[in-house]
Design a protein around this motif. Structure first.
Motif, mmCIF file in Angstrom:
data_model
loop_
_atom_site.group_PDB
_atom_site.id
_atom_site.type_symbol
_atom_site.label_atom_id
_atom_site.label_comp_id
_atom_site.label_asym_id
_atom_site.label_seq_id
_atom_site.Cartn_x
_atom_site.Cartn_y
_atom_site.Cartn_z
ATOM 1 N N UNK A 1 0.777 -1.188 -0.052
ATOM 2 C CA UNK A 1 -0.013 0.057 -0.147
ATOM 3 C C UNK A 1 0.848 1.148 -0.102
ATOM 4 N N UNK A 2 2.357 1.130 -0.356
ATOM 5 C CA UNK A 2 3.162 2.356 -0.259
ATOM 6 C C UNK A 2 4.136 2.054 -1.275
ATOM 7 N N UNK A 3 4.745 3.170 -1.737
ATOM 8 C CA UNK A 3 5.936 3.136 -2.572
ATOM 9 C C UNK A 3 6.794 4.198 -1.988
ATOM 10 N N UNK A 4 8.048 4.067 -1.903
ATOM 11 C CA UNK A 4 9.281 4.674 -1.182
ATOM 12 C C UNK A 4 10.068 5.332 -2.506
ATOM 13 N N UNK A 5 10.112 6.399 -2.701
ATOM 14 C CA UNK A 5 11.046 6.966 -3.679
ATOM 15 C C UNK A 5 11.794 8.141 -3.135
ATOM 16 N N UNK A 6 12.716 8.538 -3.832
ATOM 17 C CA UNK A 6 13.591 9.933 -3.438
ATOM 18 C C UNK A 6 12.622 11.109 -3.788
ATOM 19 N N UNK A 7 12.407 11.907 -2.801
ATOM 20 C CA UNK A 7 11.598 13.110 -2.923
ATOM 21 C C UNK A 7 11.958 13.979 -4.374
ATOM 22 N N UNK A 8 13.397 14.147 -4.677
ATOM 23 C CA UNK A 8 13.746 14.639 -6.025
ATOM 24 C C UNK A 8 12.983 13.925 -7.284
ATOM 25 N N UNK A 9 13.128 12.711 -7.037
ATOM 26 C CA UNK A 9 12.388 11.818 -8.096
ATOM 27 C C UNK A 9 10.944 12.147 -8.304
ATOM 28 N N UNK A 10 10.206 11.983 -7.144
ATOM 29 C CA UNK A 10 8.852 12.315 -7.022
ATOM 30 C C UNK A 10 8.478 13.821 -7.661
ATOM 31 N N UNK A 11 9.031 14.597 -7.238
ATOM 32 C CA UNK A 11 9.172 15.976 -7.794
ATOM 33 C C UNK A 11 9.186 16.043 -9.258
ATOM 34 N N UNK A 12 10.221 15.455 -9.637
ATOM 35 C CA UNK A 12 10.620 15.501 -11.209
ATOM 36 C C UNK A 12 9.547 14.612 -12.074
ATOM 37 N N UNK A 13 9.041 13.613 -11.385
ATOM 38 C CA UNK A 13 8.067 12.999 -12.132
ATOM 39 C C UNK A 13 6.669 13.868 -12.118
ATOM 40 N N UNK A 14 6.235 14.454 -11.108
ATOM 41 C CA UNK A 14 5.069 15.369 -10.974
ATOM 42 C C UNK A 14 5.283 16.676 -11.824
ATOM 43 N N UNK A 15 6.750 17.138 -12.080
ATOM 44 C CA UNK A 15 6.910 18.145 -12.868
ATOM 45 C C UNK A 15 6.613 17.638 -14.439
ATOM 46 N N UNK A 16 7.282 16.358 -14.542
ATOM 47 C CA UNK A 16 6.976 15.782 -15.865
ATOM 48 C C UNK A 16 5.689 15.784 -16.337
ATOM 49 N N UNK A 17 4.759 15.100 -15.546
ATOM 50 C CA UNK A 17 3.284 14.882 -15.768
ATOM 51 C C UNK A 17 2.752 16.188 -16.105
ATOM 52 N N UNK A 18 2.984 17.161 -15.338
ATOM 53 C CA UNK A 18 2.449 18.537 -15.684
ATOM 54 C C UNK A 18 2.513 19.208 -16.963
ATOM 55 N N UNK A 19 3.980 18.857 -17.487
ATOM 56 C CA UNK A 19 4.158 19.528 -18.719
ATOM 57 C C UNK A 19 3.490 18.506 -19.736
ATOM 58 N N UNK A 20 3.181 17.422 -19.273
ATOM 59 C CA UNK A 20 2.757 16.509 -20.570
ATOM 60 C C UNK A 20 1.340 16.445 -20.680
ATOM 61 N N UNK A 21 0.651 16.825 -19.614
ATOM 62 C CA UNK A 21 -0.846 16.784 -19.537
ATOM 63 C C UNK A 21 -1.348 18.196 -20.450
ATOM 64 N N UNK A 22 -2.555 17.926 -20.951
ATOM 65 C CA UNK A 22 -3.228 19.097 -21.621
ATOM 66 C C UNK A 22 -3.418 20.063 -20.905
ATOM 67 N N UNK A 23 -2.891 21.358 -21.063
ATOM 68 C CA UNK A 23 -3.158 22.492 -20.404
ATOM 69 C C UNK A 23 -4.541 22.706 -19.971
ATOM 70 N N UNK A 24 -5.644 22.182 -20.923
ATOM 71 C CA UNK A 24 -6.944 22.524 -20.518
ATOM 72 C C UNK A 24 -7.460 21.854 -19.334
ATOM 73 N N UNK A 25 -6.496 20.620 -19.127
ATOM 74 C CA UNK A 25 -7.009 19.895 -17.860
ATOM 75 C C UNK A 25 -6.264 20.211 -16.589
ATOM 76 N N UNK A 26 -5.596 21.143 -16.685
ATOM 77 C CA UNK A 26 -4.766 21.748 -15.576
ATOM 78 C C UNK A 26 -5.475 22.815 -14.832
ATOM 79 N N UNK A 27 -5.317 22.903 -13.471
ATOM 80 C CA UNK A 27 -5.895 24.047 -12.726
ATOM 81 C C UNK A 27 -5.089 25.182 -13.059
ATOM 82 N N UNK A 28 -5.474 26.405 -12.708
ATOM 83 C CA UNK A 28 -4.809 27.523 -12.918
ATOM 84 C C UNK A 28 -3.242 27.388 -12.095
ATOM 85 N N UNK A 29 -3.190 26.949 -10.825
ATOM 86 C CA UNK A 29 -2.078 26.795 -10.401
ATOM 87 C C UNK A 29 -1.231 25.917 -10.975
#
Length: 114
Positions: free
Chosen positions: A74-102
């Motif tokens: 029920x858990x995955x442990x990863x480096x915080x830097x990797x988690x942040x990089x993955x989230x940043x990558x997803x944000x840039x790959x998602x259609x902008x219309x689906x993203x919140x203003x933030x």
């Protein structure tokens, strides 16, 4: 953490399981070990079991395990830097219309290297 969980769920819905796995493995395979080994735990409290499974499979495929940390159900442990990089990558790959203003603002910051 709640917003990160929402991002992962949106990415799963947008890409589907197989494509999200491919995207995550592709991004994660380019990450180096972070200079500070701070870890983050994503659990089923933040993301669905489907997202957790994708992260665990991706982690296994790229060999990005955190040394000395035994797998926990029920858990995955990863480096915080990797988690942040993955989230940043997803944000840039998602259609902008689906993203919140933030998130659109975060995407712009990522694109500009801020």
């Amino acid at each position: 953490m709640a917003q990160e969980g929402q991002l992962w769920e949106m990415a799963l819905e947008h890409f589907g399981s197989d494509e999200l796995l491919r995207v995550v493995v592709d991004m994660w395979s380019h990450f180096a070990l972070p200079p500070r080994p701070v870890v983050e735990h994503l659990t089923t409290k933040q993301v669905s079991q489907d997202v957790l499974n994708i992260l665990k499979i991706a982690q296994q495929r790229v060999g990005a395990f955190v040394p000395g940390r035994a797998p926990v159900a029920g858990s995955v442990t990863l480096y915080a830097r990797h988690a942040s990089n993955l989230a940043d990558g997803l944000i840039t790959l998602m259609p902008k219309t689906q993203l919140s203003r933030a998130w659109r603002g975060s995407c712009l910051e990522i694109d500009l290297g801020i």
